[in-house]
Design a protein around this motif. Structure first.
Motif, PDB file in Angstrom:
ATOM      1  N   LEU A 197       0.784  -1.156   0.123  1.00 54.91           N
ATOM      2  CA  LEU A 197      -0.055   0.062   0.028  1.00 54.91           C
ATOM      3  C   LEU A 197       0.836   1.141   0.037  1.00 54.91           C
ATOM      4  O   LEU A 197       1.928   1.289   0.593  1.00 54.91           O
ATOM      5  CB  LEU A 197      -0.936   0.136   1.399  1.00 54.91           C
ATOM      6  N   THR A 243       1.910   4.909   1.199  1.00 52.67           N
ATOM      7  CA  THR A 243       1.983   5.083   2.872  1.00 52.67           C
ATOM      8  C   THR A 243       0.718   6.086   3.035  1.00 52.67           C
ATOM      9  O   THR A 243       0.389   5.916   4.296  1.00 52.67           O
ATOM     10  CB  THR A 243       3.342   5.778   3.144  1.00 52.67           C
ATOM     11  N   LYS A 250      -2.231   5.972   2.250  1.00 50.30           N
ATOM     12  CA  LYS A 250      -3.412   5.394   2.282  1.00 50.30           C
ATOM     13  C   LYS A 250      -3.456   4.336   3.604  1.00 50.30           C
ATOM     14  O   LYS A 250      -4.610   4.104   3.842  1.00 50.30           O
ATOM     15  CB  LYS A 250      -3.583   4.486   1.157  1.00 50.30           C
ATOM     16  N   ARG A 251      -2.234   4.234   3.835  1.00 50.38           N
ATOM     17  CA  ARG A 251      -2.146   3.148   5.070  1.00 50.38           C
ATOM     18  C   ARG A 251      -3.168   3.412   6.456  1.00 50.38           C
ATOM     19  O   ARG A 251      -4.001   2.652   7.103  1.00 50.38           O
ATOM     20  CB  ARG A 251      -0.848   2.853   5.563  1.00 50.38           C
ATOM     21  N   GLY A 252      -2.849   4.808   6.715  1.00 49.48           N
ATOM     22  CA  GLY A 252      -3.497   5.167   8.018  1.00 49.48           C
ATOM     23  C   GLY A 252      -5.025   5.522   8.060  1.00 49.48           C
ATOM     24  O   GLY A 252      -5.529   5.785   8.643  1.00 49.48           O
ATOM     25  N   LYS A 253      -5.532   5.329   6.732  1.00 50.98           N
ATOM     26  CA  LYS A 253      -6.733   6.068   6.398  1.00 50.98           C
ATOM     27  C   LYS A 253      -7.775   5.208   6.935  1.00 50.98           C
ATOM     28  O   LYS A 253      -7.699   3.909   6.880  1.00 50.98           O
ATOM     29  CB  LYS A 253      -6.950   6.138   4.869  1.00 50.98           C
ATOM     30  N   ARG A 254      -8.798   5.857   7.541  1.00 54.09           N
ATOM     31  CA  ARG A 254      -9.937   5.344   8.167  1.00 54.09           C
ATOM     32  C   ARG A 254     -11.190   5.683   7.458  1.00 54.09           C
ATOM     33  O   ARG A 254     -11.009   6.530   6.675  1.00 54.09           O
ATOM     34  CB  ARG A 254      -9.934   5.320   9.572  1.00 54.09           C
ATOM     35  N   ARG A 255     -12.296   5.027   7.731  1.00 51.56           N
ATOM     36  CA  ARG A 255     -13.481   5.626   7.304  1.00 51.56           C
ATOM     37  C   ARG A 255     -13.636   7.218   7.048  1.00 51.56           C
ATOM     38  O   ARG A 255     -13.387   7.704   8.137  1.00 51.56           O
ATOM     39  CB  ARG A 255     -14.724   5.126   7.885  1.00 51.56           C
ATOM     40  N   VAL A 256     -14.065   7.559   5.889  1.00 48.41           N
ATOM     41  CA  VAL A 256     -14.034   8.871   5.773  1.00 48.41           C
ATOM     42  C   VAL A 256     -15.414   9.488   5.773  1.00 48.41           C
ATOM     43  O   VAL A 256     -15.586  10.418   6.746  1.00 48.41           O
ATOM     44  CB  VAL A 256     -13.485   9.069   4.390  1.00 48.41           C
ATOM     45  N   THR A 257     -16.483   8.772   5.712  1.00 51.22           N
ATOM     46  CA  THR A 257     -17.762   9.298   5.530  1.00 51.22           C
ATOM     47  C   THR A 257     -18.229   9.359   6.814  1.00 51.22           C
ATOM     48  O   THR A 257     -19.283  10.519   7.085  1.00 51.22           O
ATOM     49  CB  THR A 257     -18.586   8.152   4.650  1.00 51.22           C
ATOM     50  N   THR A 258     -17.719   8.487   7.668  1.00 53.44           N
ATOM     51  CA  THR A 258     -18.295   8.814   9.250  1.00 53.44           C
ATOM     52  C   THR A 258     -17.913  10.101  10.086  1.00 53.44           C
ATOM     53  O   THR A 258     -18.245  10.324  10.803  1.00 53.44           O
ATOM     54  CB  THR A 258     -17.909   7.245  10.047  1.00 53.44           C
ATOM     55  N   GLU A 259     -16.871  10.380   9.431  1.00 54.26           N
ATOM     56  CA  GLU A 259     -16.184  11.706  10.087  1.00 54.26           C
ATOM     57  C   GLU A 259     -16.937  12.847   9.451  1.00 54.26           C
ATOM     58  O   GLU A 259     -17.044  14.054  10.454  1.00 54.26           O
ATOM     59  CB  GLU A 259     -14.853  11.835   9.395  1.00 54.26           C
ATOM     60  N   VAL A 260     -17.921  12.604   8.440  1.00 54.72           N
ATOM     61  CA  VAL A 260     -18.562  13.845   8.084  1.00 54.72           C
ATOM     62  C   VAL A 260     -19.819  14.211   8.894  1.00 54.72           C
ATOM     63  O   VAL A 260     -20.556  13.248   9.398  1.00 54.72           O
ATOM     64  CB  VAL A 260     -19.107  13.615   6.724  1.00 54.72           C
ATOM     65  N   THR A 261     -19.601  15.366   9.390  1.00 58.62           N
ATOM     66  CA  THR A 261     -20.689  15.769  10.481  1.00 58.62           C
ATOM     67  C   THR A 261     -21.883  16.434   9.575  1.00 58.62           C
ATOM     68  O   THR A 261     -21.730  17.188   8.866  1.00 58.62           O
ATOM     69  CB  THR A 261     -20.182  16.763  11.446  1.00 58.62           C
ATOM     70  N   ALA A 262     -23.096  15.919  10.284  1.00 57.55           N
ATOM     71  CA  ALA A 262     -24.161  16.483   9.543  1.00 57.55           C
ATOM     72  C   ALA A 262     -24.628  17.939  10.033  1.00 57.55           C
ATOM     73  O   ALA A 262     -24.174  18.192  11.062  1.00 57.55           O
ATOM     74  CB  ALA A 262     -25.531  15.763  10.075  1.00 57.55           C
TER      75      ALA A 262
END
Lengths: 309, 317, 341
Positions: free
Chosen positions: B301, B303, B305-317
């Motif tokens: 991979l 570098t 990308k390696r530490g990447k976690r879910r992105v969409t869940t970070e989006v605040t409504a």
């Protein structure tokens, strides 16, 4: 649970006995202490008398039998060097090492759990890679060199920490503990990280998240306890290894503990003290192993119920 | 009764060739640097003494305790000790000693420990029990202390140091190899071999060893550090390598008394030890990843990308 | 004609109100060593309370990935790149992590396949079953325990009070699955996702677990999304079905209608391979070949390589999911041709 403990006690006692016997025999092989303790001009009669007094003229098996007989009566003989009872010398030195080891392992475990969990929480993140590199380095630094560097920087150059001795305030603890700490700490961080990564990717963690558990609850309530088992095993081995470190640290910092006592008595062929020290160390390690087994059983019901081979 | 859609042959996808190991090594910069450092140490130990001749033992009291500088040619680069010997030349010489202790010790314990471990795990029963108990005994006592006692009895020659260090590490391989063998022996392909009457050693050699090898090699790489550190500790305590031989640990011990006046004598050999052991540790970590098919992908991979976690869940409504 | 695939059926008591779960145009990417692949592509479906929708497909078709993105449990390598997941009217994908956690349990809940791995091995099951109450209702340990025992009784664990102290490894496979279901329905979620809940179990236990799920659905008025590769389970327990292939929905509609008259060649191939339908004396037909690798999905129809009807058009143009009946849709250019078969 009791069956499990009984079995573990029996199997842990075997090494205890073997080590004590081994050291007794090996120590005898280092040569007769007569040559070391009597002047070169001593007559043959004097030598014979010295040997007879301490039983060195007997066959090794007879010496062993006598020794075991005395041990059962808690008589560990007297130091050839000082004439003090060996048990007394060993028990005097023991607390100094025990304190050092206990404080070190406490810091190592607590610190490693925090840092290792943090690293495992985001595998391959910058924090993870940094802590991996630092912990690998820590685990690979020779302790004696680290101690000397500490003395050079903090003792000689900056003059803010004492370089030896046990008298004084808490600052006398800093360098010895830091030296003892680096290796177990480095190893433990890696172990905690590894088993936390495994635990955090386990299905039950997914289930916990599915229940709406907070990340704190997921990490400390579910993953950590499962990750503790391998950490416990390694921590036990590291504590045994701590005696290695204690020998070095106590020699460098003049710490009057059991490691220094053992090295001194080997070099002086002070058999009684060496044997008493080895016996006490072996018993401590034996108790430690039992303690770890109990922790294991308390942590995991599968261990309690399974009867080990 | 139940019709399922699982693919009948159970295959997942056409297995792709795993990437070549040196390509993987190139992707991990830390591991690549570690490999280069270890290669250089090996090269220095082999070729260094030829280039430097007797510089390691040549005394020159006029040049005593010279700090590192560029003024005295290559031998004075890292300063001199109390007898005016070149620290650089002694470091090179010591590299040879250190490796000539660590490598045979690791090799010896690897071969003996793995053989006994696989044999014990393959047969199980009493043989396994006895082997494990012996391993327990050795491991349950501080290795340095045992080494001190033994070396005091049998004089600290290089051969004895190698022997005692190897002996202390055999249980590590024994346990690892036993676990692998015990797990593998119940697998079908091993059973099949046994059914055809293959004797135990050929079965172990052909079916168990190849699978256990990556794990054992990883352990060996890590153990290299441990053995090196033990040797230097012993030498430091005065019961390892004896003068006029020289090892890095011994150099630290000798430099200790000049700590206030000539720091380089004690500091530099320590740096050499740390560089070598840290490299071996990093390489061991890499080997563990690279030999594990389930983990190997991590190395490929990029570098970022390696530490990447879910992105969409970070989006605040 | 209904342009959008809808699984709302014409049954008399059909809640024409909002569905409990509405997934629209959901797409998920997976980042792998050899690049990014689309594991779920433009998937839409909805399910109402009291009904069961089956997500049917081969392993690797994206059905589990779809379920995991709905409950927000995707692995870090996977990423939702488009679409919406509406539960009770709100799009959960736009919520903050914290807000989403509040929904996990009371609104959305999931049951996994491997119950032994899905239960924490070092905690007594009573404590694990009580956890949802502690998290969401703030009950004390003791209160949560009582709730857990009650749950165990409901899912049919004998002697629940004594067994609450036991650990997962002390239960049989079927019992463990019951525990897992109990944990998932603890807070009476609006939507229960069940990811292959019976694959690891033997046939008689399978039937019991499916019956339990059905009873709980009725009792707690849940919408159930059943993820499975088992046609028999779908036929028996689901109201509606969404058939997935290589990350795409290929056909959707009420189970009875779809299974009676498939409108996609893939669905038809599957149904033909069921032993009960085969003609005696003839070899059992199977869908030849295997699904494309996700990294090499063709530009046209995803099924073209294995399709008996494939023509030139299929290679160029990906068929859209088009209505084939009042509540049905299929993604095939030639679905009409299947009607006569």
């Amino acid at each position: 649970m009791t069956t499990f403990l009984r079995k573990r006690i029996v199997s842990s006692a075997i090494p205890l006995v073997v080590v004590v016997l081994g050291v007794f025999i090996l120590a005898r092989l280092t040569g007769n202490p007569v040559d070391l303790y009597l002047p070169l001009s001593a007559t043959a009669e004097q030598r014979a008398a010295f040997s007879a007094e301490h039983g060195f003229d007997q066959p090794i098996l007879v010496q062993l039998w006598d020794y075991l007989g005395q041990v059962v009566q808690l008589d560990f003989g007297e130091s050839l060097r000082t004439g003090q009872p060996a048990a007394e010398m060993v028990l005097e030195a023991f607390p100094a090492t025990l304190q050092l080891a206990a404080v070190t392992m406490l810091i190592a475990i607590v610190g490693a759990v925090l840092i290792g969990s943090l690293a495992a929480y985001r595998p391959n993140s910058l924090a993870d890679r940094t802590s991996s590199f630092l912990s690998m380095t820590a685990a690979s630094i020779p302790d004696f060199w680290f101690a000397i560097m500490g003395v050079l920087v903090f003792g000689v150059s900056l003059g803010i920490l004492p370089t030896s001795g046990v008298t004084g305030g808490p600052e006398v603890w800093v360098l010895p503990i830091a030296t003892l700490l680096i290796r177990p700490f480095g190893v433990l961080v890696q172990v905690v990280r590894g088993s936390m990564v495994a635990a955090l990717s386990a299905p039950y963690v997914k289930v916990a998240r599915g229940k709406g558990a907070s990340e704190k609850r997921v990490v400390f309530g579910h993953a950590l306890r499962n990750a503790t088992m391998p950490v416990l095993t390694v921590a036990g081995d590291l504590t045994i290894g701590l005696v290695n470190g204690a020998v070095v640290v106590e020699t460098i910092f003049g710490w009057p503990g059991i490691g220094k006592l053992m090295i001194d008595s080997i070099l002086q062929r002070d058999f009684a003290v060496l044997q008493a020290a080895v016996l006490l160390t072996a018993v401590t390690i034996f108790l430690l192993n039992i303690l770890i087994d109990v922790c294991y059983a308390l942590l995991d019901a599968r261990v309690r119920q399974a009867v080990p081979a | 009764m139940t019709a399922t859609l699982e693919r009948p042959d159970g295959t997942v996808a056409a297995p792709k060739r795993p990437p070549r190991w040196w390509l993987l090594l190139g992707k991990d910069k830390m591991a690549a640097v570690a490999a280069v450092v270890l290669g250089l140490v090996l090269l220095t130990a082999l070729a260094g003494p030829l280039l430097l001749g007797d510089a390691a033992t040549r005394q020159d009291l006029d040049a005593s305790l010279r700090p590192p500088s560029f003024d005295h040619g290559i031998t004075g680069l890292l300063g001199t000790d109390i007898l005016g010997r070149s620290v650089l030349a002694r470091l090179v010489e010591a590299a040879g000693t250190t490796l000539s202790v660590a490598m045979p010790a690791v090799l010896f314990s690897l071969v003996v420990g793995s053989a006994i471990g696989m044999w014990a795990g393959y047969h199980g029963g009493r043989r396994e029990n006895i082997a494990m108990r012996v391993a327990d005994v050795i491991l349950s006592f501080p290795s340095l202390l045992l080494a001190v006692v033994v070396l005091y009895v049998f004089t600290p020659s290089v051969a004895n140091i190698v022997f005692i260090l190897a002996l202390a590490r055999i249980p590590i391989y024994l346990r690892t190899a036993r676990a692998e063998a015990a797990e593998l022996k119940s697998r079908l392909f091993v059973d099949a071999a046994r059914t055809f009457g293959t004797a135990s050693w050929p079965t172990i050699y052909r079916h168990i060893l190849p699978i256990a090898m990556p794990t054992l090699l990883t352990v060996a790489t890590l153990d290299f550090c441990f053995v090196m550190l033990s040797e230097s500790s012993l030498s430091f305590l005065g019961i390892g390598i004896q003068p006029p031989d020289v090892s890095w640990g011994l150099m630290v011990a000798q430099g200790r008394q000049f700590l206030q006046t000539a720091w380089w004598i004690a500091v530099l050999p320590g740096v050499a030890i740390v560089l070598t052991t840290v490299s071996a540790t990093i390489l061991a970590a890499w080997v563990r990843l690279a030999t594990d098919p389930a983990q190997r992908w991590r190395l490929t991979l990029p570098t970022s990308k390696r530490g990447k976690r879910r992105v969409t869940t970070e989006v605040t409504a | 004609m209904n342009p959008l695939p809808s699984t709302a059926t014409a049954e008399p008591d059909a809640r024409t109100a909002e569905p409990a779960l509405a997934v629209e145009h959901l797409s998920v990417d997976v980042h792998t060593a050899s690049g990014t692949v689309r594991a779920v592509h433009d998937v839409s479906f909805s399910v109402h309370k009291g009904r069961t929708l089956a997500l049917l497909g081969e392993s690797g078709c994206g059905k589990s990935m779809t379920a995991l993105s709905i409950v927000g449990l995707l692995e870090p390598v996977a990423e939702v790149v488009g679409g919406s997941v509406k539960a009770g009217g709100t799009d959960v994908l736009t919520l903050s992590r914290r807000a989403r956690r509040k929904l996990a349990g009371p609104v959305l809940s999931i049951v996994f396949q491997d119950a032994l791995a899905a239960l924490n091995p070092v905690q007594p099951v009573g404590r694990q079953l009580g956890e949802p109450f502690r998290i969401h209702h703030g009950l004390s340990r003791r209160e949560a325990r009582e709730k857990a025992i009650e749950l165990m009784r409901i899912v049919g664990i004998p002697e629940p009070r004594a067994r609450a102290r036991s650990y997962p490894h002390q239960f049989s496979g079927g019992m463990r699955q019951r525990l897992l279901i109990a944990m998932a329905v603890a807070l009476a979620p609006d939507v229960l996702l069940a990811d292959e809940p019976t694959t690891a179990l033997d046939v008689t236990v399978q039937a019991q677990i499916m019956r339990l799920l059905r009873d709980l659905r009725a009792e707690r008025d849940m919408a159930v999304v059943l993820i499975t590769h088992d046609l028999a389970v779908v036929a028996e327990h689901a109201d509606d079905v969404v058939i997935m292939y290589a990350g795409n929905v290929v056909e959707t509609g009420p189970v009875r209608e779809v299974f009676a008259k498939p409108r996609h060649p893939y669905t038809k191939g599957l149904l033909d391979s069921v032993p009960e339908r085969a003609e005696k004396g003839k070899p059992l037909p199977a869908v030849g070949g295997s699904p494309p690798e996700l990294s090499a999905v063709p530009p046209g129809c995803v099924f073209q390589a294995r399709c008996p009807l494939a023509r030139e058009r299929c290679a160029d143009e990906r068929p859209r999911l088009t209505a084939t009946g009042p509540a049905r849709a299929a993604a095939c250019h030639f679905s009409e041709e299947l009607t006569s078969v």
